[in-house]
Design an enzyme around this catalytic site. Structure first.
Site, PDB file in Angstrom:
ATOM      1  N   HIS A 157       0.837  -1.203   0.000  1.00  9.41           N
ATOM      2  CA  HIS A 157       0.000   0.000   0.000  1.00  9.41           C
ATOM      3  C   HIS A 157       0.876   1.259   0.000  1.00  9.41           C
ATOM      4  O   HIS A 157       0.713   2.150  -0.842  1.00  9.41           O
ATOM      5  CB  HIS A 157      -0.896  -0.030   1.246  1.00  9.41           C
ATOM      6  N   GLU A 158       1.812   1.305   0.938  1.00 16.26           N
ATOM      7  CA  GLU A 158       2.659   2.494   1.045  1.00 16.26           C
ATOM      8  C   GLU A 158       3.573   2.619  -0.177  1.00 16.26           C
ATOM      9  O   GLU A 158       3.946   3.727  -0.563  1.00 16.26           O
ATOM     10  CB  GLU A 158       3.467   2.466   2.338  1.00 16.26           C
ATOM     11  N   GLU A 217      -4.396   8.455  -2.425  1.00 13.19           N
ATOM     12  CA  GLU A 217      -4.907   7.179  -1.922  1.00 13.19           C
ATOM     13  C   GLU A 217      -5.248   6.245  -3.085  1.00 13.19           C
ATOM     14  O   GLU A 217      -5.093   5.024  -2.968  1.00 13.19           O
ATOM     15  CB  GLU A 217      -6.138   7.428  -1.036  1.00 13.19           C
TER      16      GLU A 217
END
Lengths: 496, 496
Positions: free
Chosen positions: B261-262, B291
């Site tokens: 995700h990061e 996001e």
């Protein structure tokens, strides 16, 4: 708000910029990935320019003048604070912002180039960036000298050690040049090799030992950290003081002594007066006093015989040294900690030859700034160089002129403070020992609270309330005097 | 210098202040000793005040006006840059510096209190600091709303997602509220439990696996790092991008998916246009696009079945999974990565229930800012709360209102961007798949270069050249539409 209160607000903001700068420097040395360098250099340059603008703004000057005209009385701390503010304002105003910015960009880039070039022993890679840094440093020195009515080199030196002039330093250093070469010879002839300590010493164990020693000395880990960097240093801010070391698996004493040295710096920083956190008067005195605190802990305390009575069991415990084994006794460990060796590398030098390294650099940088010496000229080795090397000049740039980061990062006028600090450390220690008759026994027992309490009370907690000279004279009863240092060396290396 | 060039110089300095702020935030979460908090809060507040002053200075306004009056043509990037500058100037000018400073002090303190109080489940400890933050946030929202002629909550939301209004968000969310609860029920009834994976999974092995995945996706370690923090995040600057994760020795997928995700965030940051590094136009678009990049990599790519064909051998290699063991097949690992579970904790939620967590928070914070709801009032659970929890309200503050840091750190108007990002990610992915027919096969083979190249070309490398809405419409052929997200869920959870 009174002019004084407005000044305090302005300098508090400057302190916060300094917090950001200190943390970005620490991060650069400890955490930053290699590709982050250019962006970091720009960020540091912008912060330096902003700080310079805040410090030199016409409003700041007007407030300082208004305060001078205001009759209302300030207390001693406030008066000292105002004095420190004025000094910072005058020095900053002497140098144009563009030069501050250019210097920051050039030194960050040069330092980053140096890091790679030094490992590769590649002088050509740094020659041009260094030339640029030297040119900017000379420009800065000239501008400062003009404003302060000082010789350019003195104007740089004055940043690190207020009121100290190169001629005074040269006199002290002549004294040491007379004393140290023969003394070193004598010690080298006399000393015998200690029993070897067999490694390897795992890094993790060394780290635990270092942290234990830091804790014993009073380092506050809720307000600080220990990490690893290429060169040990102490950074951060009083409420978040960060020291570093480096580990060699063959030699634990190098790292341990680096930790103890930086702990001396850190105790000073953590012990600054909490009531004056964000004001100049709450800051450390010059670089020599700072170094005197690290050398107090490293040279005066930790390399003393008494300290090893305390430390030896901890060392044995963490590094698998056997109790009863002659190599791991306090006596033998202590003998290791005071071994004298000739060598090319300043940071590896013992306390006898270290000043000679410093004197060599002082003489060179003074000539560089005055223009007598161009940075690319070679020169015959003088007294100090000969005494350090045993008459063989270093074969490579890495072990010669490329070994230290200072000039590559624009630090000129800083080197002498190492040895001023060493002299001062011996003088403080003599005063501490006189004030606390049970000191050696306390150290041997690992009870450092009285000693650190004394340092906090007499030095750390007083910030910039007095000048370094006034403080030294008040606490030790005398101005800076190399006899304390020489007496200390005689006692440790030739005494009983 | 032209007015435009002067503006660029001013905004470059702002960018450098932003560099310092980003690094101090990262350091606070990853490195800072606990006692450093207050000093750090003051430093961050001073930087925020300085940035605010630079942004709102009358000279900045005059330059922006002068530029408007200057006929000389700018290119598309410069025009977009000027637009972004004006937006930042107007928003900042709406809020007095004293409020910016107070907000920074209050949120840093509240966040630090929250960290301890949450672990202790101690609502009373945070109630007062939170009340202060909410009051300041409402003050800020009112001031912004006044200037921007917007409803106060919309004025906050607009900071994170330009042009998006709470009423638009509410419409999208109503759609999801109609769809997700029943859909979740259906999936929960249908799904079967995967074969368990037996730990423990040593942290060091998890770290190596994570780094390997980052490298495969194109994360540049010469310009970035992976570390550990309480909550995973992506910080730093484009040339020095730092992501974090946390490790549980029982469950490696949680950490691995956090890393992925990061990494999505990081690829966006590292892929920003290098020619516009220090200008607003070179910065990321709003929080929803950011996001959408992390969820693109995590939800669209990494939790897809094809990705596990690539990842499974690496996972087995690092975590001692046996080849041939049914628990460690790509199928079973993939089944783990898309398990749906009801739960109280947003950050642990799967992609079905996550939007419901967000909707709950959106409705609460909107009411908090409007004043309809006081922060201490209790309220009956609505649709989202019931669907998340399976109708049992959380028993403790820790699993309820104290779980997220956002409000404690003054972030209001941010929550909806998580779900806007999830919708957008599905829409980008549909466009990418249409543009690259061999995409799934490339992912299965670990060849991410074409996909990441597409992201860089279409999104990352374009900075703020267009608004988020314009970019989405241009690249995907349609404005934001939740049908892509719903179709993705149907395909993944009910499809063949």
């Amino acid at each position: 708000m009174t002019p004084y209160a407005q000044l305090e607000a302005r300098f508090a903001e400057l302190h916060q910029l300094g917090h950001a700068q200190a943390m970005l420097y620490w991060d650069e040395a400890v955490m930053m990935p290699p590709g982050g360098g250019q962006a970091r250099g720009e960020a540091l340059a912008a912060l330096a320019a902003l700080a310079h603008r805040t410090l030199t703004a016409p409003e700041a000057g007007a407030l300082l003048d208004a305060r001078r005209a205001t009759p209302k009385r300030l207390n001693d701390w406030q008066r000292a604070n105002l004095r420190a503010m004025r000094r910072l304002h005058i020095r900053a105003s002497a140098v144009p912002e563009a030069l501050v910015h250019a210097m920051q960009i050039a030194t960050t880039a040069c330092q980053q180039t140096w890091r790679v070039a030094r490992a590769a022993n590649d002088w050509d890679a740094v020659a041009k960036p260094l030339a640029e840094v030297v040119a900017l440093a000379r420009e800065e020195a000239a501008a400062l000298g003009d404003t302060l009515k000082l010789d350019p080199y003195d104007a740089l030196l004055d940043a690190y050690e207020e009121g100290t002039r190169a001629d005074d330093v040269a006199l002290l250093f002549e004294d040491l040049k007379d004393f140290l070469p023969d003394f070193t010879e004598k010690v080298l002839r006399r000393q015998s090799a200690p029993l070897p300590l067999e490694g390897p010493f795992p890094r993790e164990n060394q780290r635990k030992l270092g942290e234990e020693m830091m804790r014993a000395l009073g380092f506050d880990f809720t307000h600080g950290r220990l990490d690893v960097s290429h060169h040990p240093f102490c950074g951060g801010v009083p409420d978040d003081t960060r020291i570093t070391t480096r580990y060699s698996e063959d030699d634990f004493l190098e790292s341990l002594m680096a930790v103890l040295h930086e702990t001396g710096h850190a105790l000073y920083q953590q012990g600054l007066p909490a009531d004056w956190r964000w004001q100049p008067v709450g800051d450390c005195l010059g670089a020599a006093v700072h170094e005197s605190q690290s050398l107090f802990i490293e040279m005066q305390v930790s390399r003393g015989r008494a300290f090893m009575d305390f430390a030896a069991p901890h060392i044995r415990q963490h590094l698998d040294g056997r109790q009863g084994d002659a190599a791991w006794t306090a006596d033998n460990l202590h003998a290791h900690s005071i071994q004298v060796r000739r060598g090319y590398i300043r940071v590896d030098a013992d306390e006898l030859t270290y000043p000679l390294h410093v004197i060599l650099r002082f003489e060179l940088e003074r000539a560089l700034i005055s223009g007598e010496l161009a940075w690319w000229t070679s020169r015959k080795p003088g007294t100090s160089a000969r005494a350090i090397s045993g008459f063989r000049p270093p074969a490579t740039s890495r072990t010669g002129c490329m070994q230290d980061v200072h000039w590559f990062s624009g630090l000129f006028g800083y080197f002498p403070t190492y040895t001023l600090g060493a002299l001062m450390a011996a003088q403080w220690y003599a005063a501490a020992a006189a004030a606390m008759p049970g000191l050696e026994a306390q150290i041997a027992a690992g009870d450092f609270a009285p000693l650190v309490g004394w340092l906090r009370r007499e030095i750390h907690g007083r910030g910039q309330l007095k000048t370094a000279r006034a403080l030294l004279t008040e606490v030790t009863g005398a101005p800076l005097d190399p006899r304390y240092f020489k007496a200390h060396l005689e006692r440790r290396y030739l005494g009983g």
